[in-house]
Design an enzyme around this catalytic site. Structure first.
Site, short mmCIF file in Angstrom:
data_model
loop_
_atom_site.label_atom_id
_atom_site.label_comp_id
_atom_site.label_asym_id
_atom_site.label_seq_id
_atom_site.Cartn_x
_atom_site.Cartn_y
_atom_site.Cartn_z
N SER A 156 0.84 -1.19 0.00
CA SER A 156 0.00 0.00 0.00
C SER A 156 0.88 1.24 0.00
CB SER A 156 -0.88 0.02 1.26
OG SER A 156 -1.50 1.28 1.39
N TYR A 171 -1.27 -1.19 10.19
CA TYR A 171 -1.42 -1.48 8.75
C TYR A 171 -0.14 -1.11 7.99
CZ TYR A 171 -3.45 -1.25 4.02
OH TYR A 171 -3.72 -1.43 2.69
N1 LIG Z 1 -8.53 -0.28 -1.67
C1 LIG Z 1 -7.44 0.44 -1.47
O1 LIG Z 1 -7.47 1.68 -1.51
C2 LIG Z 1 -6.13 -0.23 -1.18
C3 LIG Z 1 -4.98 0.55 -1.19
C4 LIG Z 1 -3.77 -0.04 -0.93
C5 LIG Z 1 -3.70 -1.39 -0.68
N2 LIG Z 1 -4.84 -2.14 -0.67
C6 LIG Z 1 -4.68 -3.56 -0.38
O2 LIG Z 1 -5.29 -4.32 -1.41
C7 LIG Z 1 -5.74 -5.56 -0.89
C8 LIG Z 1 -7.19 -5.78 -1.29
O3 LIG Z 1 -7.96 -4.78 -0.68
P1 LIG Z 1 -9.42 -4.37 -1.14
O4 LIG Z 1 -9.44 -2.90 -1.17
O5 LIG Z 1 -9.83 -5.13 -2.32
O6 LIG Z 1 -10.22 -4.80 0.18
P2 LIG Z 1 -11.39 -5.84 0.47
O7 LIG Z 1 -11.72 -5.66 1.90
O8 LIG Z 1 -12.44 -5.67 -0.56
O9 LIG Z 1 -10.68 -7.25 0.25
C9 LIG Z 1 -9.86 -7.85 1.22
C10 LIG Z 1 -10.18 -9.32 1.23
O10 LIG Z 1 -9.29 -10.00 2.15
C11 LIG Z 1 -10.02 -11.02 2.77
N3 LIG Z 1 -9.41 -11.46 4.03
C12 LIG Z 1 -9.30 -10.75 5.18
N4 LIG Z 1 -8.75 -11.52 6.14
C13 LIG Z 1 -8.51 -12.75 5.59
C14 LIG Z 1 -7.98 -13.95 6.10
N5 LIG Z 1 -7.57 -14.07 7.37
N6 LIG Z 1 -7.88 -15.01 5.26
C15 LIG Z 1 -8.31 -14.92 3.97
N7 LIG Z 1 -8.81 -13.79 3.44
C16 LIG Z 1 -8.92 -12.71 4.24
C17 LIG Z 1 -11.39 -10.38 3.03
O11 LIG Z 1 -12.37 -11.37 3.31
C18 LIG Z 1 -11.61 -9.64 1.73
O12 LIG Z 1 -12.29 -10.42 0.78
C19 LIG Z 1 -5.54 -5.49 0.63
O13 LIG Z 1 -4.34 -6.16 0.98
C20 LIG Z 1 -5.39 -4.02 0.88
O14 LIG Z 1 -4.65 -3.73 2.04
C21 LIG Z 1 -6.06 -1.60 -0.91
#
Ligand SMILES: NC(=O)c1ccc[n+]([C@@H]2O[C@H](COP(=O)([O-])OP(=O)(O)OC[C@H]3O[C@@H](n4cnc5c(N)ncnc54)[C@H](O)[C@@H]3O)[C@@H](O)[C@H]2O)c1
Length: 265
Positions: A156, A171
């Protein structure tokens, strides 16, 4: 570690239909689901790993239906070594050769540092870092035996900037950890034909920042984004797809920023 002697470069031939594992791919509007679809569009077989068997099966069926590739939906908590091993065993047994791993599952944490409890710290680090470690070790052992693998960790921009958007200390620390992990994997596993890279998204329009982004919140985020829009899940999925692909074999240990210019190192 695999017991056999290392083979020299180049890595083994890329199979006609490789398999990729995408963790956290069951979330409705998430980056993982978009990545599963993007990879399937390129012909990859896909294993959808997330919490909840039903949700994983449903996304796997959707991906198979839309792209005509083999898929498998596996409910597994990536913090749990036995569940990770069982999922990996089934993927190896039931899908084509495992080549790709996208460590996408993650949880956010908007708790200020002075208020972070040890429980909150563990909750976040256990998913984002320990889960990435467990999933990677299980998959990389298979890849090393095959002399071919592509690993992508999702970090991130918050890890690179010290927060400043939504999530804070636990985080950021965990997401900085997955960058370091990818770099060391690149060194250690390169001789086995495995690449390891990080994709570091900025603000992407999903539900992870405390729910769906309102127009007001998007407006506020835009002040910091030179390209003038909040990121879409496909912006991330496209770069992951490149890094997993056949042509990316000489890219390793790199961090790809997908942030619209909100962090320029
Ligand atoms: N959306 C953003 O702005 C953003 C920015 C930077 C990084 N990210 C990273 O991208 C990735 C995806 O994020 P997103 O925005 O799609 O969020 P999201 O919440 O839609 O998806 C995250 C997924 O991880 C799963 N998860 C959580 N704990 C788990 C576990 N113990 N075992 C298996 N699965 C698990 C959740 O059930 C969920 O489906 C994450 O790692 C997040 O930190 C997102």
């Amino acid at each position: 570690m695999p017991s056999t002697v290392l083979t020299p470069y180049p890595a083994a031939d890329f199979p006609e239909q490789p398999t990729a594992i995408v963790t956290g791919a069951a979330s409705e509007r998430g980056i993982g689901r978009a990545t599963a679809h993007r990879l399937a569009r390129e012909g990859w077989a896909v294993a959808v790993v997330d919490l909840g068997q039903d949700a994983c099966e449903s996304v796997a069926a959707e991906v198979a239906r839309q792209h005509g590739v083999p898929t498998l939906g596996l409910g597994a908590d990536i913090r749990d070594e036995a569940q990770v091993r069982a999922a990996t065993d089934r993927i190896v047994a039931e899908l084509p050769q495992l080549v790709g791993l996208v460590n996408n599952a993650g949880v956010s944490s908007p708790v200020p540092f002075l208020e972070v409890t040890p429980q909150e710290w563990d909750r976040v680090v256990d998913v984002n870092l320990r889960g990435t470690f467990l999933m990677t070790q299980a998959a990389a052992r298979v890849m090393a035996d095959n002399r071919l693998g592509r690993i992508v960790n999702i970090s991130s921009a918050s890890a690179q900037r010290g927060g400043a958007v939504y999530s804070l200390a636990a985080y950021c620390a965990s997401k900085a950890g997955v960058i370091g992990l990818a770099k060391t994997l690149a060194r250690e596993l390169g001789p086995y034909g495995i690449t390891a890279n990080t994709v570091s998204p900025g603000s992407i329009d999903t539900d992870i920042m405390g729910g769906t982004l309102t127009d007001e919140r998007k407006e506020a985020l835009l002040r910091d984004i030179p390209v003038g829009r909040v990121g879409a899940v496909d912006d991330v999925a496209n770069v992951v797809s490149f890094l997993l692909g056949r042509e990316a074999g000489y890219v390793t240990g790199a961090t790809y920023d997908v942030n619209g210019g909100s962090h320029i190192a």
